[in-house]
Design an enzyme around this catalytic site. Structure first.
Site, short mmCIF file in Angstrom:
data_model
loop_
_atom_site.label_atom_id
_atom_site.label_comp_id
_atom_site.label_asym_id
_atom_site.label_seq_id
_atom_site.Cartn_x
_atom_site.Cartn_y
_atom_site.Cartn_z
N GLY A 1 -15.28 3.20 3.73
CA GLY A 1 -14.01 3.69 3.31
C GLY A 1 -13.44 3.22 1.92
N GLN A 2 -14.18 2.40 1.26
CA GLN A 2 -13.60 1.69 0.19
C GLN A 2 -13.53 3.16 -0.95
OE1 GLN A 2 -15.89 -1.01 -1.88
NE2 GLN A 2 -14.25 -1.46 -3.82
N HIS B 1 -9.79 -5.42 -3.15
CA HIS B 1 -8.58 -5.73 -2.76
C HIS B 1 -8.79 -5.80 -1.35
CE1 HIS B 1 -9.87 -1.29 -2.18
NE2 HIS B 1 -9.28 -1.29 -1.30
N ASN C 1 -12.68 -3.36 2.66
CA ASN C 1 -13.56 -2.55 2.67
C ASN C 1 -14.55 -2.28 1.66
OD1 ASN C 1 -12.27 -1.12 5.08
ND2 ASN C 1 -10.89 -0.08 3.75
N HIS D 1 -6.93 -5.86 2.36
CA HIS D 1 -5.80 -4.92 2.96
C HIS D 1 -5.23 -6.19 3.86
CE1 HIS D 1 -6.67 -0.83 2.41
NE2 HIS D 1 -7.96 -1.43 2.07
N ASP E 1 0.75 -1.11 -0.08
CA ASP E 1 0.15 -0.09 -0.03
C ASP E 1 0.93 1.13 -0.22
OD1 ASP E 1 -3.43 0.61 0.93
OD2 ASP E 1 -1.87 2.16 1.09
P1 5GP Z 1 -9.71 1.37 0.19
O1 5GP Z 1 -9.72 2.71 1.10
O2 5GP Z 1 -10.32 1.44 -1.05
O3 5GP Z 1 -10.10 -0.08 1.10
O4 5GP Z 1 -8.11 1.19 -0.09
C1 5GP Z 1 -7.34 1.73 -1.04
C2 5GP Z 1 -5.91 1.79 -0.71
O5 5GP Z 1 -5.14 1.88 -1.92
C3 5GP Z 1 -5.51 2.81 0.23
O6 5GP Z 1 -5.20 2.06 1.49
C4 5GP Z 1 -4.59 3.57 -0.44
O7 5GP Z 1 -3.35 3.78 0.29
C5 5GP Z 1 -4.18 2.60 -1.61
N1 5GP Z 1 -3.64 3.22 -2.79
C6 5GP Z 1 -4.42 4.22 -3.46
N2 5GP Z 1 -3.35 4.61 -4.48
C7 5GP Z 1 -2.47 3.51 -4.66
C8 5GP Z 1 -1.56 3.52 -5.56
O8 5GP Z 1 -1.22 4.25 -6.43
N3 5GP Z 1 -0.52 2.49 -5.48
C9 5GP Z 1 -0.66 1.96 -4.17
N4 5GP Z 1 0.35 0.80 -4.10
N5 5GP Z 1 -1.75 1.85 -3.35
C10 5GP Z 1 -2.70 2.72 -3.64
#
Ligand code: 5GP
Ligand code: ZN
Length: 114
Positions: A93-94, A100, A87, A102, A30
Site C-alpha cells: 500500500g505504499q 514515512h 508501508n 505512520h 496525514d
Molecule cells: P502510504 O500509502 O504511502 O503508506 O502513505 C501515504 C500517506 O500520505 C497516506 O496516508 C496519505 O493520506 C498521505 N498523503 C498523501 N498526500 C498527502 C498530502 O499532500 N499531505 C499530507 N499531509 N498527507 C498526504
C-alpha cells in the site's frame, strides 16, 4: 528529489500541518487520517523506503523512530499505545515513495491490519 510530494512538504512548497520537527526529521498530520492521531514522520532527506533508510547507516532511522515516539508522547497516545507502520512497496500500500512512518493512535487498533 524535485518531483516528490514529501520533499515538497519539506521545502514548504506544499502546506502541511507540522506537529514536530528536528534537524533531520519532520512530522505532519496525514491529510486522510485513519485514527484520531495519524501523523507521518519522515526524514527530511529523500529515501525511497524503510529498507533504503536503514541502509543509510548514519543513525537517521533511529532519529525517525525517536521522532515517532516523541509525536506519540506529544499527542497523548504513548501510554495507551500506538502503532508505527512503514508501508514498503506497492503491495503493502505504499503510495508515496519517500519513506514515512505512520504514527497511529487514539482508538483501539485491530490486529492484524487488513
Ligand atoms: P502510504 O500509502 O504511502 O503508506 O502513505 C501515504 C500517506 O500520505 C497516506 O496516508 C496519505 O493520506 C498521505 N498523503 C498523501 N498526500 C498527502 C498530502 O499532500 N499531505 C499530507 N499531509 N498527507 C498526504
Ligand atoms: Zn522525497
Amino acid at each position: 528529489m524535485t518531483d516528490c510530494l514529501f520533499c515538497k512538504i519539506v521545502a514548504k512548497e506544499i502546506p502541511a500541518t507540522v506537529v514536530h520537527e528536528t534537524a533531520r526529521t519532520l512530522a505532519f498530520r496525514d491529510v486522510n487520517p485513519q485514527a484520531p492521531t495519524h501523523v507521518l514522520v519522515i526524514p527530511k532527506g529523500h529515501y525511497e523506503n524503510a529498507a533504503v533508510l536503514a541502509e543509510a547507516d548514519d543513525g537517521l532511522a533511529d532519529d525517525v523512530l525517536k521522532a515517532a515516539d516523541a509525536v506519540a508522547v506529544q499527542e497523548g497516545v504513548a501510554e495507551a499505545g500506538y502503532r508505527v507502520v512503514f508501508n514498503t512497496g506497492p503491495q503493502a500500500g505504499q503510495t508515496v515513495f519517500h519513506v514515512h512512518a505512520h504514527v497511529l493512535g487514539g482508538r483501539d487498533l485491530h490486529w492484524p491490519p487488513g
